[in-house]
Design an enzyme around this catalytic site. Structure first.
Site, PDB file in Angstrom:
ATOM      1  N   ALA A   1       0.841  -1.205   0.000  1.00 30.68           N
ATOM      2  CA  ALA A   1       0.000   0.000   0.000  1.00 30.68           C
ATOM      3  C   ALA A   1       0.875   1.254   0.000  1.00 30.68           C
ATOM      4  CB  ALA A   1      -0.928  -0.006   1.214  1.00 30.68           C
TER       5      ALA A   1
ATOM      6  N   GLU B   1      -9.275 -19.528  -5.932  1.00 29.31           N
ATOM      7  CA  GLU B   1      -9.150 -19.734  -4.486  1.00 29.31           C
ATOM      8  C   GLU B   1     -10.535 -19.858  -3.866  1.00 29.31           C
ATOM      9  OE1 GLU B   1      -6.693 -16.558  -2.984  1.00 29.31           O
ATOM     10  OE2 GLU B   1      -4.893 -17.744  -3.333  1.00 29.31           O
TER      11      GLU B   1
ATOM     12  N   HIS C   1      -6.049 -18.007  10.269  1.00 27.33           N
ATOM     13  CA  HIS C   1      -5.690 -19.083   9.347  1.00 27.33           C
ATOM     14  C   HIS C   1      -5.653 -20.371  10.164  1.00 27.33           C
ATOM     15  CE1 HIS C   1      -3.516 -21.463   6.448  1.00 27.33           C
ATOM     16  NE2 HIS C   1      -3.739 -20.524   5.569  1.00 27.33           N
TER      17      HIS C   1
ATOM     18  N   ARG D   1     -12.398 -22.366   5.820  1.00 26.80           N
ATOM     19  CA  ARG D   1     -11.357 -21.915   6.747  1.00 26.80           C
ATOM     20  C   ARG D   1     -11.852 -21.599   8.173  1.00 26.80           C
ATOM     21  NH1 ARG D   1      -7.551 -16.906   4.831  1.00 26.80           N
ATOM     22  NH2 ARG D   1      -6.568 -18.298   3.367  1.00 26.80           N
TER      23      ARG D   1
ATOM     24  N   HIS E   1      -4.507 -13.801  11.179  1.00 22.64           N
ATOM     25  CA  HIS E   1      -3.981 -13.647   9.823  1.00 22.64           C
ATOM     26  C   HIS E   1      -4.269 -12.283   9.221  1.00 22.64           C
ATOM     27  CE1 HIS E   1      -2.479 -15.199   6.082  1.00 22.64           C
ATOM     28  NE2 HIS E   1      -3.633 -15.104   5.453  1.00 22.64           N
TER      29      HIS E   1
ATOM     30  N   GLU F   1      -4.110  -2.579   4.887  1.00 22.51           N
ATOM     31  CA  GLU F   1      -4.770  -3.331   5.963  1.00 22.51           C
ATOM     32  C   GLU F   1      -5.142  -2.455   7.162  1.00 22.51           C
ATOM     33  OE1 GLU F   1      -2.905  -7.153   6.599  1.00 22.51           O
ATOM     34  OE2 GLU F   1      -4.062  -7.479   8.434  1.00 22.51           O
TER      35      GLU F   1
ATOM     36  N   ARG G   1     -13.014 -11.423   4.972  1.00 17.81           N
ATOM     37  CA  ARG G   1     -12.281 -11.036   3.754  1.00 17.81           C
ATOM     38  C   ARG G   1     -12.252 -12.191   2.756  1.00 17.81           C
ATOM     39  NH1 ARG G   1      -6.112 -11.618   2.516  1.00 17.81           N
ATOM     40  NH2 ARG G   1      -6.480 -13.436   3.808  1.00 17.81           N
TER      41      ARG G   1
HETATM   42  C1  LIG Z   1       1.587 -15.048   5.297  1.00 15.48           C
HETATM   43  C2  LIG Z   1       0.611 -14.137   4.620  1.00 15.48           C
HETATM   44  C3  LIG Z   1       0.078 -14.473   3.381  1.00 15.48           C
HETATM   45  C4  LIG Z   1      -0.829 -13.604   2.737  1.00 15.48           C
HETATM   46  N1  LIG Z   1      -1.285 -13.918   1.478  1.00 15.48           N
HETATM   47  C5  LIG Z   1      -2.072 -13.017   0.831  1.00 15.48           C
HETATM   48  C6  LIG Z   1      -2.460 -13.231  -0.530  1.00 15.48           C
HETATM   49  O1  LIG Z   1      -2.074 -14.216  -1.158  1.00 15.48           O
HETATM   50  N2  LIG Z   1      -3.253 -12.303  -1.135  1.00 15.48           N
HETATM   51  C7  LIG Z   1      -3.701 -11.188  -0.486  1.00 15.48           C
HETATM   52  O2  LIG Z   1      -4.427 -10.377  -1.084  1.00 15.48           O
HETATM   53  N3  LIG Z   1      -3.328 -10.945   0.787  1.00 15.48           N
HETATM   54  C8  LIG Z   1      -2.523 -11.824   1.447  1.00 15.48           C
HETATM   55  N4  LIG Z   1      -2.149 -11.561   2.736  1.00 15.48           N
HETATM   56  C9  LIG Z   1      -2.567 -10.278   3.336  1.00 15.48           C
HETATM   57  C10 LIG Z   1      -1.725  -9.147   2.729  1.00 15.48           C
HETATM   58  O3  LIG Z   1      -0.404  -9.588   2.563  1.00 15.48           O
HETATM   59  C11 LIG Z   1      -1.733  -7.914   3.617  1.00 15.48           C
HETATM   60  O4  LIG Z   1      -3.035  -7.558   3.957  1.00 15.48           O
HETATM   61  C12 LIG Z   1      -1.090  -6.722   2.888  1.00 15.48           C
HETATM   62  O5  LIG Z   1       0.166  -7.089   2.404  1.00 15.48           O
HETATM   63  C13 LIG Z   1      -0.962  -5.518   3.800  1.00 15.48           C
HETATM   64  O6  LIG Z   1      -0.187  -4.548   3.134  1.00 15.48           O
HETATM   65  P1  LIG Z   1       0.050  -3.138   3.796  1.00 15.48           P
HETATM   66  O7  LIG Z   1       0.873  -2.356   2.845  1.00 15.48           O
HETATM   67  O8  LIG Z   1      -1.224  -2.592   4.269  1.00 15.48           O
HETATM   68  O9  LIG Z   1       0.912  -3.475   5.127  1.00 15.48           O
HETATM   69  P2  LIG Z   1       2.270  -4.268   5.334  1.00 15.48           P
HETATM   70  O10 LIG Z   1       2.728  -4.959   4.128  1.00 15.48           O
HETATM   71  O11 LIG Z   1       2.096  -5.088   6.572  1.00 15.48           O
HETATM   72  O12 LIG Z   1       3.324  -3.098   5.626  1.00 15.48           O
HETATM   73  C14 LIG Z   1       3.238  -2.325   6.797  1.00 15.48           C
HETATM   74  C15 LIG Z   1       4.398  -1.354   6.811  1.00 15.48           C
HETATM   75  O13 LIG Z   1       4.180  -0.393   7.820  1.00 15.48           O
HETATM   76  C16 LIG Z   1       5.363  -0.207   8.570  1.00 15.48           C
HETATM   77  N5  LIG Z   1       4.969   0.285   9.895  1.00 15.48           N
HETATM   78  C17 LIG Z   1       4.068  -0.222  10.753  1.00 15.48           C
HETATM   79  N6  LIG Z   1       3.959   0.560  11.843  1.00 15.48           N
HETATM   80  C18 LIG Z   1       4.825   1.589  11.653  1.00 15.48           C
HETATM   81  C19 LIG Z   1       5.184   2.723  12.432  1.00 15.48           C
HETATM   82  N7  LIG Z   1       4.636   2.985  13.622  1.00 15.48           N
HETATM   83  N8  LIG Z   1       6.124   3.554  11.946  1.00 15.48           N
HETATM   84  C20 LIG Z   1       6.728   3.323  10.761  1.00 15.48           C
HETATM   85  N9  LIG Z   1       6.409   2.267   9.970  1.00 15.48           N
HETATM   86  C21 LIG Z   1       5.474   1.423  10.425  1.00 15.48           C
HETATM   87  C22 LIG Z   1       6.020  -1.550   8.580  1.00 15.48           C
HETATM   88  O14 LIG Z   1       7.382  -1.415   8.909  1.00 15.48           O
HETATM   89  C23 LIG Z   1       5.751  -1.972   7.128  1.00 15.48           C
HETATM   90  O15 LIG Z   1       6.712  -1.363   6.291  1.00 15.48           O
HETATM   91  C24 LIG Z   1      -1.236 -12.406   3.377  1.00 15.48           C
HETATM   92  C25 LIG Z   1      -0.705 -12.074   4.622  1.00 15.48           C
HETATM   93  C26 LIG Z   1       0.219 -12.916   5.247  1.00 15.48           C
HETATM   94  C27 LIG Z   1       0.796 -12.513   6.571  1.00 15.48           C
END
Ligand SMILES: Cc1cc2nc3c(=O)[nH]c(=O)nc-3n(C[C@H](O)[C@H](O)[C@H](O)COP(=O)(O)OP(=O)(O)OC[C@H]3O[C@@H](n4cnc5c(N)ncnc54)[C@H](O)[C@@H]3O)c2cc1C
Length: 551
Positions: free
Chosen positions: A17, A119, A241, A287, A348, A372, A383
């Site tokens: 994101a 899926e 999960h 699930r 999860h 997220e 979801r």
């Molecule tokens: C094992 C696993 C498998 C998955 N498989 C899928 C899939 O196949 N398809 C799908 O759609 N979704 C999947 N998901 C869910 C999906 O990966 C996540 O919902 C999504 O990647 C979240 O992205 P994001 O950018 O919101 O946050 P994240 O990728 O979690 O990134 C968060 C960022 O915020 C930073 N951060 C947090 N707090 C702070 C702070 N206070 N100060 C500075 N930085 C901070 C962290 O360091 C990190 O860089 C999966 C999740 C997991 C754990």
């Protein structure tokens, strides 16, 4: 004297994101992006399955919308679902132009169409992927683009402590002016000023003892937004999960649902099966039902885990179908071709979050939330698989468009008060933080997990209230550290989850309570919490900003 960093847009979080948003904005604006560890460490890196989007001629927007609404159990916002799904194909095309190499259909010259998987919950093949490591492929490609861009400043190992708002400084009109950010390496907290701030901090699954998420998922963005006065919604809906490897060092290792799909059985410690007692589909039940059944048996027997067994299949079959899982389990001392392996369900995905509109705007002017961390209305009470990366991409795009439009009207923030540490000391008892951290995650798992009751939730509420008080006092007296900040945020998010769960007098989607096992009929409402009603000690005591105001 700390120098104040200034940019047009401060992006807090380096997951899919945050990185996509930074890239959309970088041609027009100076962007600062911070991550509390290495830039790529977050859930995005570990996403396996892929991204759901309508990319096949046989598929349709209507069908993807229907599937999403059906998973969401009556709580999705249909307009947001349609908006997200309709923008999915463009979001995927953008990734391809940025250089993400998705898996293609096997053709000798390698020019086939993109391969789409199907899926659970999807009625068509619509999940585009890069083998079984989609998140890594997308995250590392975007990381490279961001690092190359002259308009983006990257701050790794920097954790945002709190947002700075005009209201907290006694200024009007209220808006977000930036954030206090702790540089984990120097231990200094600096002011980051920005015209707009975007929370892209991921979910809050670390609030539970067992989680598939990396350590970064501590709900920081949700907690910061709440403290800044934003609404938070649907926090009771946590997706678990069913099968994560139970091993102290395998914190986030998933044992894919396809193991059950290929005949894997779930067993109690005495070797007997149990799934048939919960659902006629046995191990192939959805699930949530499998996770609930495992949780029920673990609580009934007081055991720490159950077993997953695929050892009745020939070794060659296992090697061919699950080479990575086999190899990883071997690393932890388990040979899945010869023995059952211990498993637990694990938190999860956080379906709820900071309330946003379709441009990712929160209740506070100049503050956006994407990924997220946000509650857009897409997921409702559950979801649909692979819709979360889609949400990250689509809302990063819509947030960027909105920010570009408004940036010039957002004046640069004034110089902000420095972080004041004149009345705090180094902690003399770090054990308070580690103890509270463990206690919180343990009682959240036991009392606010997969199967809930009023009694368990009340117990958890009493404990979280005590913790909030203790943490607030500790925060007021000692210098901040990464662990303290995360604990403070986790405790606040735990409180929001418990209060949302107590407010829902029914079972729906991912929220299941033995006291109200039925789903109410009629038009259901989302659970929306408003900060004004929040009277926890954490909220009333804001020692850092109070002091900063006077400095
Ligand atoms: C094992 C696993 C498998 C998955 N498989 C899928 C899939 O196949 N398809 C799908 O759609 N979704 C999947 N998901 C869910 C999906 O990966 C996540 O919902 C999504 O990647 C979240 O992205 P994001 O950018 O919101 O946050 P994240 O990728 O979690 O990134 C968060 C960022 O915020 C930073 N951060 C947090 N707090 C702070 C702070 N206070 N100060 C500075 N930085 C901070 C962290 O360091 C990190 O860089 C999966 C999740 C997991 C754990």
């Amino acid at each position: 004297m700390n120098q104040q960093y200034e940019c047009d847009v401060l992006v807090i979080g380096g997951g899919i994101a945050g990185l996509s948003l930074a890239l959309h904005l970088a041609p027009e604006a100076r962007v600062g992006i911070i991550a509390k560890g290495p830039l790529t460490e977050g859930s995005s890196l570990y996403a396996q399955g892929g991204i759901a989007a309508v990319l096949d001629e046989q598929d349709s927007t209507e069908s993807h919308v229907e599937d999403t609404l059906s998973a969401g159990a009556g709580l999705c916002d249909p307009d947001i679902v349609r908006f997200t799904v309709a923008n999915g194909p463009e979001a995927v095309r953008w990734l391809i132009t940025e250089g993400v190499r998705f898996t293609r259909e096997a053709r000798e010259d390698g020019t086939g169409d993109y391969h789409l998987t199907r899926e659970g919950g999807h009625s068509h093949r619509r999940v585009i992927h890069a083998t079984d490591a989609t998140g890594r492929a997308v995250e590392t490609t975007l990381e490279q683009r961001v690092r190359e861009h002259a308009n983006v400043d990257v701050f790794e190992h920097h954790i945002a402590v709190d947002l700075v708002t005009a209201a907290k400084l006694g200024l009007s009109p209220n808006r977000c002016l930036g954030a206090y950010v702790l540089d984990r390496e120097s231990g200094r907290t600096r002011v980051f000023r920005a015209r707009c701030v975007v929370l892209a901090t991921g979910g809050a699954s670390k609030v539970y003892l067992y989680t598939t998420n990396p350590d970064t998922s501590t709900g920081d963005g949700i907690a910061m937004a709440w403290r800044a006065g934003c609404r938070v919604a649907n926090m009771e809906f946590i997706q678990f999960h069913p099968t994560c490897l139970y091993h102290p060092k395998a914190k986030s290792f998933l044992l894919s649902e396809s193991i059950r799909g290929e005949g894997g059985r779930l067993l109690l410690p005495d070797g007997t099966g149990f799934m048939h007692r919960f659902d006629p589909r046995g191990e192939l039940a959805p699930r949530d039902i499998v996770a609930r059944a495992i949780d029920h048996e673990m609580k009934r027997l007081g055991v720490e885990y159950v077993y997953l067994d695929i050892s009745h299949k020939p070794e060659s079959f296992i090697q061919q179908h699950f080479p990575n899982i086999h190899a990883r389990c071997m690393d932890f001392g388990y040979d899945i071709a010869r023995e059952p392996v211990p498993v637990v369900p694990a938190a999860h995905y956080t379906c709820g979050g900071v309330v946003t509109d379709r441009a990712a705007q929160t209740d506070l002017r100049g503050l956006y939330a994407v990924g997220e961390t946000a509650h857009t209305g897409l997921h409702g009470a559950n979801r649909l698989a692979s819709n979360s990366l889609l949400e990250c991409l689509v809302f990063a795009q819509s947030a960027a468009a909105n920010i570009q439009e408004r940036l010039q009207q957002m004046p640069a923030p004034p110089a902000l008060p420095e972080w004041d540490e004149s009345r705090v000391t180094d902690s003399d008892e770090e054990v308070v933080v580690t103890h509270n951290w463990h206690e919180l995650r343990r009682f959240m798992w036991d009392y606010v997990g997969i199967v809930r009751t009023n009694k368990r939730l009340q117990r958890a509420k009493r404990r979280v209230d005590l913790l909030l008080g203790e943490i607030s006092e500790y925060y007021g007296n000692f210098r901040v550290t990464n662990d303290l900040l995360e604990l403070r945020n986790l405790a606040l998010v735990a409180d929001l989850i418990i209060r949302s769960a107590l407010a829902r007098k029914e079972s729906r989607g991912l929220h299941y309570t033995l006291d109200y096992p039925q789903t109410n009929v009629g038009h259901p409402d989302s659970t929306v919490l408003e900060p004004e009603h929040h009277r926890a000690p954490e909220q009333t005591a804001q020692p850092r900003t109070t002091r900063a105001r006077g400095s």
